[in-house]
Design a protein around this motif. Structure first.
Motif, PDB file in Angstrom:
ATOM      1  N   GLN A 298       0.828  -1.197   0.000  1.00 55.69           N
ATOM      2  CA  GLN A 298       0.000   0.000   0.000  1.00 55.69           C
ATOM      3  C   GLN A 298       0.865   1.251   0.000  1.00 55.69           C
ATOM      4  O   GLN A 298       1.875   1.327   0.710  1.00 55.69           O
ATOM      5  CB  GLN A 298      -0.930   0.042   1.206  1.00 55.69           C
ATOM      6  CG  GLN A 298      -1.931   1.199   1.151  1.00 55.69           C
ATOM      7  CD  GLN A 298      -2.886   1.227   2.321  1.00 55.69           C
ATOM      8  OE1 GLN A 298      -2.463   1.265   3.463  1.00 55.69           O
ATOM      9  NE2 GLN A 298      -4.184   1.215   2.036  1.00 55.69           N
ATOM     10  N   VAL A 299       0.453   2.230  -0.785  1.00 52.63           N
ATOM     11  CA  VAL A 299       1.089   3.551  -0.799  1.00 52.63           C
ATOM     12  C   VAL A 299       0.094   4.535  -0.195  1.00 52.63           C
ATOM     13  O   VAL A 299      -1.079   4.558  -0.566  1.00 52.63           O
ATOM     14  CB  VAL A 299       1.455   3.987  -2.231  1.00 52.63           C
ATOM     15  CG1 VAL A 299       2.028   5.405  -2.237  1.00 52.63           C
ATOM     16  CG2 VAL A 299       2.456   3.012  -2.836  1.00 52.63           C
ATOM     17  N   ARG A 300       0.573   5.352   0.743  1.00 56.34           N
ATOM     18  CA  ARG A 300      -0.268   6.349   1.379  1.00 56.34           C
ATOM     19  C   ARG A 300       0.044   7.734   0.820  1.00 56.34           C
ATOM     20  O   ARG A 300       1.208   8.128   0.713  1.00 56.34           O
ATOM     21  CB  ARG A 300      -0.032   6.357   2.899  1.00 56.34           C
ATOM     22  CG  ARG A 300      -0.381   5.058   3.604  1.00 56.34           C
ATOM     23  CD  ARG A 300      -1.845   4.729   3.511  1.00 56.34           C
ATOM     24  NE  ARG A 300      -2.692   5.797   4.029  1.00 56.34           N
ATOM     25  CZ  ARG A 300      -4.012   5.791   3.980  1.00 56.34           C
ATOM     26  NH1 ARG A 300      -4.658   4.774   3.415  1.00 56.34           N
ATOM     27  NH2 ARG A 300      -4.717   6.803   4.478  1.00 56.34           N
ATOM     28  N   LEU A 301      -1.004   8.454   0.459  1.00 58.90           N
ATOM     29  CA  LEU A 301      -0.877   9.839   0.020  1.00 58.90           C
ATOM     30  C   LEU A 301      -1.404  10.737   1.130  1.00 58.90           C
ATOM     31  O   LEU A 301      -2.523  10.545   1.618  1.00 58.90           O
ATOM     32  CB  LEU A 301      -1.686  10.085  -1.259  1.00 58.90           C
ATOM     33  CG  LEU A 301      -1.360   9.203  -2.466  1.00 58.90           C
ATOM     34  CD1 LEU A 301      -2.219   9.630  -3.657  1.00 58.90           C
ATOM     35  CD2 LEU A 301       0.112   9.292  -2.818  1.00 58.90           C
ATOM     36  N   ASP A 302      -0.612  11.701   1.535  1.00 56.77           N
ATOM     37  CA  ASP A 302      -1.021  12.622   2.587  1.00 56.77           C
ATOM     38  C   ASP A 302      -1.525  13.917   1.962  1.00 56.77           C
ATOM     39  O   ASP A 302      -0.923  14.451   1.026  1.00 56.77           O
ATOM     40  CB  ASP A 302       0.148  12.919   3.526  1.00 56.77           C
ATOM     41  CG  ASP A 302      -0.292  13.615   4.793  1.00 56.77           C
ATOM     42  OD1 ASP A 302      -0.606  14.821   4.720  1.00 56.77           O
ATOM     43  OD2 ASP A 302      -0.313  12.982   5.858  1.00 56.77           O
ATOM     44  N   ALA A 303      -2.621  14.444   2.484  1.00 55.36           N
ATOM     45  CA  ALA A 303      -3.221  15.662   1.934  1.00 55.36           C
ATOM     46  C   ALA A 303      -2.296  16.866   2.039  1.00 55.36           C
ATOM     47  O   ALA A 303      -2.484  17.858   1.331  1.00 55.36           O
ATOM     48  CB  ALA A 303      -4.539  15.963   2.648  1.00 55.36           C
ATOM     49  N   ASP A 304      -1.277  16.786   2.910  1.00 58.87           N
ATOM     50  CA  ASP A 304      -0.347  17.900   3.050  1.00 58.87           C
ATOM     51  C   ASP A 304       0.685  17.942   1.922  1.00 58.87           C
ATOM     52  O   ASP A 304       1.449  18.901   1.827  1.00 58.87           O
ATOM     53  CB  ASP A 304       0.387  17.813   4.391  1.00 58.87           C
ATOM     54  CG  ASP A 304      -0.543  18.077   5.563  1.00 58.87           C
ATOM     55  OD1 ASP A 304      -1.360  19.018   5.458  1.00 58.87           O
ATOM     56  OD2 ASP A 304      -0.465  17.356   6.564  1.00 58.87           O
ATOM     57  N   THR A 305       0.745  16.912   1.095  1.00 57.49           N
ATOM     58  CA  THR A 305       1.654  16.907  -0.045  1.00 57.49           C
ATOM     59  C   THR A 305       0.907  17.393  -1.284  1.00 57.49           C
ATOM     60  O   THR A 305      -0.311  17.603  -1.259  1.00 57.49           O
ATOM     61  CB  THR A 305       2.210  15.496  -0.303  1.00 57.49           C
ATOM     62  OG1 THR A 305       1.149  14.649  -0.799  1.00 57.49           O
ATOM     63  CG2 THR A 305       2.773  14.883   0.980  1.00 57.49           C
ATOM     64  N   ASP A 306       1.640  17.557  -2.380  1.00 61.75           N
ATOM     65  CA  ASP A 306       0.994  17.998  -3.618  1.00 61.75           C
ATOM     66  C   ASP A 306       0.651  16.834  -4.538  1.00 61.75           C
ATOM     67  O   ASP A 306       0.327  17.036  -5.702  1.00 61.75           O
ATOM     68  CB  ASP A 306       1.897  18.998  -4.354  1.00 61.75           C
ATOM     69  CG  ASP A 306       3.243  18.405  -4.736  1.00 61.75           C
ATOM     70  OD1 ASP A 306       3.470  17.200  -4.450  1.00 61.75           O
ATOM     71  OD2 ASP A 306       4.072  19.134  -5.302  1.00 61.75           O
ATOM     72  N   VAL A 307       0.685  15.599  -4.018  1.00 63.06           N
ATOM     73  CA  VAL A 307       0.392  14.432  -4.846  1.00 63.06           C
ATOM     74  C   VAL A 307      -1.114  14.224  -5.055  1.00 63.06           C
ATOM     75  O   VAL A 307      -1.551  13.994  -6.185  1.00 63.06           O
ATOM     76  CB  VAL A 307       1.036  13.162  -4.262  1.00 63.06           C
ATOM     77  CG1 VAL A 307       0.723  11.949  -5.143  1.00 63.06           C
ATOM     78  CG2 VAL A 307       2.539  13.339  -4.127  1.00 63.06           C
ATOM     79  N   PRO A 308      -1.953  14.295  -3.997  1.00 62.70           N
ATOM     80  CA  PRO A 308      -3.391  14.108  -4.228  1.00 62.70           C
ATOM     81  C   PRO A 308      -3.936  15.091  -5.268  1.00 62.70           C
ATOM     82  O   PRO A 308      -3.620  16.282  -5.247  1.00 62.70           O
ATOM     83  CB  PRO A 308      -3.989  14.386  -2.835  1.00 62.70           C
ATOM     84  CG  PRO A 308      -2.903  14.020  -1.890  1.00 62.70           C
ATOM     85  CD  PRO A 308      -1.631  14.464  -2.562  1.00 62.70           C
TER      86      PRO A 308
END
Length: 204
Positions: free
Chosen positions: A161-171
């Motif tokens: 699983q890869v987690r995307l955090d809303a604080d990054t610019d990936v989502p």
């Protein structure tokens, strides 16, 4: 890292490998030195640097005084004493010791190596190649998890699983449709009494 006069706390110095990851007053960053990586937890109330991304950015060197080691859901962290309301000045507990950013080189590993000894790389910046994720949408402004797959040269299929955090610019960005390489932070989320599963990757 090295111990100070308090046998239960540590002084740690390392370079930042993540942006700020703040939730409900917690400020989380990941740092890495020449030997390993670790997660740092502070409080949003006291940790005023969290609003200054231009200065406190990946690659700058951070020093943490009298950090206390803790574990949450299998993930090891160093926590500043001010997290517990210690009256020590926050600028003495954690501060930028070198503003010149020096990028941390990720450790190249395979998923098989990660699963075989996840504790050895937990908190470290890693790179894994030749991943696929299928058709998936990354919602904007949200924390999100998705699975990636790798087939080893021996034909073994591994999934993580890869987690995307809303604080990054990936989502909000488009997920790759072809095989891709991933640089992220080795993380863990496990509810076992002795956490030995739940290894994942935190995208930056």
């Amino acid at each position: 890292a090295y111990t100070n006069e308090n046998a239960y706390s540590f002084d740690i110095k390392g370079r930042v490998t993540s942006p700020f990851l703040s939730k409900s007053g917690d400020t989380i960053i990941y740092i890495h030195d020449d030997t390993a990586g670790i997660r740092f937890r502070g409080t949003g109330t006291y940790f005023e640097l969290e609003t200054n991304h231009a200065v406190f950015k990946p690659g700058v060197e951070v020093t943490i005084w009298s950090g206390v080691i803790e574990q949450e859901n299998g993930m090891r962290s160093v926590r500043s004493k001010i997290y517990d309301g210690d009256p020590l000045n926050e600028y003495n507990d954690i501060f930028i010791s070198d503003t010149n950013p020096v990028p941390v080189v990720p450790r190249l590993i395979t998923l098989e190596e990660y699963f075989a000894d996840g504790e050895a790389v937990e908190g470290a910046l890693i790179k894994i190649t030749n991943l696929t994720c299928g058709a998936v949408a990354w919602p904007y402004g949200e924390d999100f998890g998705f699975f990636v797959t790798n087939i080893s040269p021996a034909g073994v299929t591994n999934v993580i699983q890869v987690r995307l955090d809303a604080d990054t610019d990936v989502p909000g960005q488009l997920a790759p449709t072809n095989a891709f390489d991933l640089i992220g932070i080795a993380s863990q989320y496990s509810t076992l009494p002795i956490p030995s599963n739940g290894y994942q990757i935190l995208a930056r």
